[in-house]
Design a protein around this motif. Sequence first.
Motif, PDB file in Angstrom:
ATOM      1  N   UNK A  83       0.821  -1.209   0.000  1.00 10.25           N
ATOM      2  CA  UNK A  83       0.000   0.000   0.000  1.00 10.25           C
ATOM      3  C   UNK A  83       0.855   1.259   0.000  1.00 10.25           C
ATOM      4  N   UNK A  84       1.900   1.257   0.818  1.00 10.65           N
ATOM      5  CA  UNK A  84       2.801   2.413   0.860  1.00 10.65           C
ATOM      6  C   UNK A  84       3.553   2.571  -0.462  1.00 10.65           C
ATOM      7  N   UNK A  85       3.994   1.448  -1.037  1.00  7.00           N
ATOM      8  CA  UNK A  85       4.690   1.516  -2.324  1.00  7.00           C
ATOM      9  C   UNK A  85       3.778   2.052  -3.420  1.00  7.00           C
ATOM     10  N   UNK A  86       2.531   1.607  -3.425  1.00  8.10           N
ATOM     11  CA  UNK A  86       1.573   2.082  -4.436  1.00  8.10           C
ATOM     12  C   UNK A  86       1.281   3.572  -4.269  1.00  8.10           C
ATOM     13  N   UNK A  87       1.174   4.008  -3.028  1.00 10.10           N
ATOM     14  CA  UNK A  87       0.946   5.438  -2.768  1.00 10.10           C
ATOM     15  C   UNK A  87       2.111   6.274  -3.297  1.00 10.10           C
ATOM     16  N   UNK A  88       3.314   5.795  -3.067  1.00  9.97           N
ATOM     17  CA  UNK A  88       4.498   6.491  -3.570  1.00  9.97           C
ATOM     18  C   UNK A  88       4.543   6.461  -5.090  1.00  9.97           C
ATOM     19  N   UNK A  89       4.110   5.356  -5.682  1.00  7.72           N
ATOM     20  CA  UNK A  89       4.086   5.243  -7.143  1.00  7.72           C
ATOM     21  C   UNK A  89       3.143   6.280  -7.747  1.00  7.72           C
ATOM     22  N   UNK A  90       1.984   6.477  -7.139  1.00  5.36           N
ATOM     23  CA  UNK A  90       1.035   7.480  -7.641  1.00  5.36           C
ATOM     24  C   UNK A  90       1.676   8.861  -7.615  1.00  5.36           C
ATOM     25  N   UNK A  91       2.354   9.163  -6.520  1.00  2.00           N
ATOM     26  CA  UNK A  91       3.045  10.457  -6.417  1.00  2.00           C
ATOM     27  C   UNK A  91       4.120  10.577  -7.505  1.00  2.00           C
ATOM     28  N   UNK A  92       4.901   9.514  -7.711  1.00  3.89           N
ATOM     29  CA  UNK A  92       5.972   9.544  -8.708  1.00  3.89           C
ATOM     30  C   UNK A  92       5.425   9.707 -10.119  1.00  3.89           C
ATOM     31  N   UNK A  93       4.345   8.991 -10.433  1.00  4.40           N
ATOM     32  CA  UNK A  93       3.758   9.115 -11.772  1.00  4.40           C
ATOM     33  C   UNK A  93       3.149  10.500 -11.983  1.00  4.40           C
ATOM     34  N   UNK A  94       2.617  11.086 -10.937  1.00 12.27           N
ATOM     35  CA  UNK A  94       2.087  12.445 -11.047  1.00 12.27           C
ATOM     36  C   UNK A  94       3.216  13.426 -11.353  1.00 12.27           C
TER      37      UNK A  94
END
Length: 136
Positions: A83-94
């Motif tokens: 969940x934390x990795x996915x949250x960070x991924x969303x931020x990175x893709x943004x």
Amino acid sequence: VPGMVGGMLLHLRSLRRFEQSGGWVKALLEEAENERMHLMTFMEVSQPRWYERALVISVQGVFFNAYFLAYLLTPKLAHRMVGYLEEEAIHSYTEFLKEIDNGNIENVPAPAIAIDYWRLPEDATLRDVVMVVRAD
């Protein structure tokens, strides 16, 4: 890696206990395939050199084993890590999208692998790919 590890361990547990997984094995393996397609797409875009590929292999080996041990000890913690990795991924893709929009990263045509997998239009661009990957 997380979907593959989780799917594999749940599959084995299901076999040992002679019980259904409630669809979790399939869901986790589908997630693993989806994440694999993210990697394959961005490898196609970036055309990494041999040492960058070696880095991916090394990180994959270390992360697989660490995640495997974490999942054995406490699946709940392992899923929370994802969940934390996915949250960070969303931020990175943004941030990636902002860089494309600002012209700092060229908005090249989408690779065929992405067009096929996400059923994008033939004239799709890198920005379109990042949008669908972020939505995943």
